[in-house]
Design a protein around this motif. Structure first.
Motif, PDB file in Angstrom:
ATOM      1  N   HIS A 199       0.843  -1.195   0.000  1.00 56.90           N
ATOM      2  CA  HIS A 199       0.000   0.000   0.000  1.00 56.90           C
ATOM      3  C   HIS A 199       0.878   1.244   0.000  1.00 56.90           C
ATOM      4  O   HIS A 199       2.003   1.223   0.515  1.00 56.90           O
ATOM      5  CB  HIS A 199      -0.893   0.044   1.246  1.00 56.90           C
ATOM      6  N   ASP A 200       0.353   2.326  -0.552  1.00 59.18           N
ATOM      7  CA  ASP A 200       1.066   3.594  -0.489  1.00 59.18           C
ATOM      8  C   ASP A 200       1.012   4.200   0.910  1.00 59.18           C
ATOM      9  O   ASP A 200       1.828   5.062   1.249  1.00 59.18           O
ATOM     10  CB  ASP A 200       0.474   4.594  -1.490  1.00 59.18           C
ATOM     11  N   ARG A 201       0.043   3.766   1.708  1.00 58.24           N
ATOM     12  CA  ARG A 201      -0.058   4.217   3.094  1.00 58.24           C
ATOM     13  C   ARG A 201       0.482   3.142   4.035  1.00 58.24           C
ATOM     14  O   ARG A 201       0.442   1.956   3.723  1.00 58.24           O
ATOM     15  CB  ARG A 201      -1.517   4.504   3.463  1.00 58.24           C
ATOM     16  N   ALA A 202       0.974   3.571   5.189  1.00 57.71           N
ATOM     17  CA  ALA A 202       1.321   2.612   6.235  1.00 57.71           C
ATOM     18  C   ALA A 202       0.046   1.938   6.715  1.00 57.71           C
ATOM     19  O   ALA A 202      -1.040   2.524   6.685  1.00 57.71           O
ATOM     20  CB  ALA A 202       2.014   3.329   7.394  1.00 57.71           C
ATOM     21  N   GLN A 203       0.162   0.690   7.145  1.00 62.23           N
ATOM     22  CA  GLN A 203      -0.993  -0.068   7.606  1.00 62.23           C
ATOM     23  C   GLN A 203      -0.787  -0.514   9.046  1.00 62.23           C
ATOM     24  O   GLN A 203       0.301  -0.945   9.441  1.00 62.23           O
ATOM     25  CB  GLN A 203      -1.222  -1.285   6.711  1.00 62.23           C
ATOM     26  N   PHE A 204      -1.846  -0.410   9.833  1.00 63.59           N
ATOM     27  CA  PHE A 204      -1.863  -0.851  11.223  1.00 63.59           C
ATOM     28  C   PHE A 204      -2.906  -1.946  11.301  1.00 63.59           C
ATOM     29  O   PHE A 204      -4.099  -1.690  11.361  1.00 63.59           O
ATOM     30  CB  PHE A 204      -2.222   0.342  12.126  1.00 63.59           C
ATOM     31  N   VAL A 205      -2.466  -3.203  11.237  1.00 66.44           N
ATOM     32  CA  VAL A 205      -3.363  -4.353  11.144  1.00 66.44           C
ATOM     33  C   VAL A 205      -3.755  -4.786  12.549  1.00 66.44           C
ATOM     34  O   VAL A 205      -2.922  -5.311  13.297  1.00 66.44           O
ATOM     35  CB  VAL A 205      -2.688  -5.522  10.403  1.00 66.44           C
ATOM     36  N   VAL A 215       2.784  -2.183   9.402  1.00 68.44           N
ATOM     37  CA  VAL A 215       3.383  -2.488   8.106  1.00 68.44           C
ATOM     38  C   VAL A 215       3.676  -1.151   7.433  1.00 68.44           C
ATOM     39  O   VAL A 215       2.744  -0.428   7.063  1.00 68.44           O
ATOM     40  CB  VAL A 215       2.448  -3.335   7.214  1.00 68.44           C
ATOM     41  N   PRO A 216       4.943  -0.765   7.301  1.00 64.75           N
ATOM     42  CA  PRO A 216       5.249   0.532   6.687  1.00 64.75           C
ATOM     43  C   PRO A 216       4.738   0.621   5.253  1.00 64.75           C
ATOM     44  O   PRO A 216       4.469  -0.405   4.598  1.00 64.75           O
ATOM     45  CB  PRO A 216       6.785   0.588   6.722  1.00 64.75           C
ATOM     46  N   ALA A 217       4.602   1.820   4.756  1.00 72.20           N
ATOM     47  CA  ALA A 217       4.137   2.039   3.385  1.00 72.20           C
ATOM     48  C   ALA A 217       5.082   1.378   2.386  1.00 72.20           C
ATOM     49  O   ALA A 217       6.299   1.341   2.576  1.00 72.20           O
ATOM     50  CB  ALA A 217       4.053   3.536   3.098  1.00 72.20           C
ATOM     51  N   ARG A 218       4.488   0.800   1.337  1.00 72.99           N
ATOM     52  CA  ARG A 218       5.205   0.210   0.205  1.00 72.99           C
ATOM     53  C   ARG A 218       6.098  -0.969   0.615  1.00 72.99           C
ATOM     54  O   ARG A 218       7.103  -1.251  -0.040  1.00 72.99           O
ATOM     55  CB  ARG A 218       6.015   1.281  -0.540  1.00 72.99           C
TER      56      ARG A 218
END
Length: 276
Positions: free
Chosen positions: A47-53, A79-82
């Motif tokens: 993703h282009d954005r960071a993700q907080f799962v 999960v950091p972006a890209r």
């Protein structure tokens, strides 16, 4: 956007499409939630954005370069972006992800780590994340922004949880690691493994320490305990889990689990069931 179910093969992903379609002017923090049936695998993506799962219910695994991270209820993984990653549902799971872009002027600086990592999610933050997901389905932008501002503040205070199982980069040591993940009860030492993968026990020892940060015995301990999390989520008996995870007795397994997680496997399962 409302919670959406993603297909079992990971090829159809309404949430992934929605995140990819977010414009630069979309709010800094967006929340999307979904249900994964046991066995679902998203496949590799980024993703282009960071993700907080965040695992609201059930057990998830996140795989990325460098290994796997277990995400039981009450925890989340950054999960950091890209960063290429995939998410697996070890059990039926409901989860809500935050998708976070870099801040503009006057927006809060959110401490997104440069590498994947698991953190504990306090009850207040959990409720805020779920609430933001529900608000995203409506039109009250001001309220969304207020809730997102509180979430941004709470994200600064999280405590790390050591639920990372690193995979060595050396192909021979990686073969050992992946085989152990498939069968954590395998009790062979590195000398015996070396005969199978074409390396001496000393060479494998060196690679495990240098590339995972822990000795092989510690790595195997974590591998077995993370496998036990999966088996607990699947409803297996404590006795069956103990032997399938490579322990000599249920009491030895319970002691090891309690020492690492700070809770007995029976209490952990009861607490997980209570969240369902």
């Amino acid at each position: 956007m409302k919670s959406q179910e993603i297909s079992l093969n990971g090829q159809i992903s309404p949430i992934r499409d929605a995140v990819a379609a977010l414009s630069d002017s979309a709010p800094q923090i967006m929340a999307f939630g979904t249900f994964f049936a046991q066995g679902h695998d998203t496949g590799e993506h980024q993703h282009d954005r960071a993700q907080f799962v965040h695992a609201e219910r059930g057990l998830l695994q996140v795989w990325a370069e460098g290994g796997q991270w277990s995400v039981p209820p009450g925890m989340a993984v950054w999960v950091p972006a890209r960063v290429q990653h995939r998410v697996r549902a070890i059990s039926d799971a409901d989860f809500v992800s935050l998708y976070i872009r870099a801040p503009y002027r006057d927006e809060p600086e959110i401490p997104v780590p440069s590498r994947c990592g698991v953190v504990t999610v306090p009850p207040l933050l959990k409720q805020l994340i779920v609430h933001l997901k529900e608000l995203s389905a409506g039109q009250d932008g001001d309220r969304q922004n207020r809730v997102a501002a509180v979430i941004a503040d709470e994200l600064k205070e999280l405590v790390s949880a050591d639920l990372h199982l690193a995979i060595p980069s050396d192909r021979r040591a990686a073969r050992v690691a992946l085989a152990m993940i498939e069968d954590p009860s395998d009790g062979r030492d590195l000398a015996a493994w070396g005969h199978e993968v074409g390396a001496s026990g000393r060479t494998l020892t060196r690679h495990f320490v240098a590339e995972t940060g822990v000795s092989f015995s510690e790595w195997r301990r974590r591998c077995r305990l993370f496998a036990a999390l999966e088996m607990l989520s699947a409803g297996r008996s404590i006795t069956a889990i103990a032997f399938d995870a490579g322990y000599r007795s249920p009491s030895a397994f319970s002691a090891a689990f309690n020492k690492f997680f700070g809770i007995s496997p029976r209490i952990y399962r009861a607490a997980s069931d209570h969240r369902l």
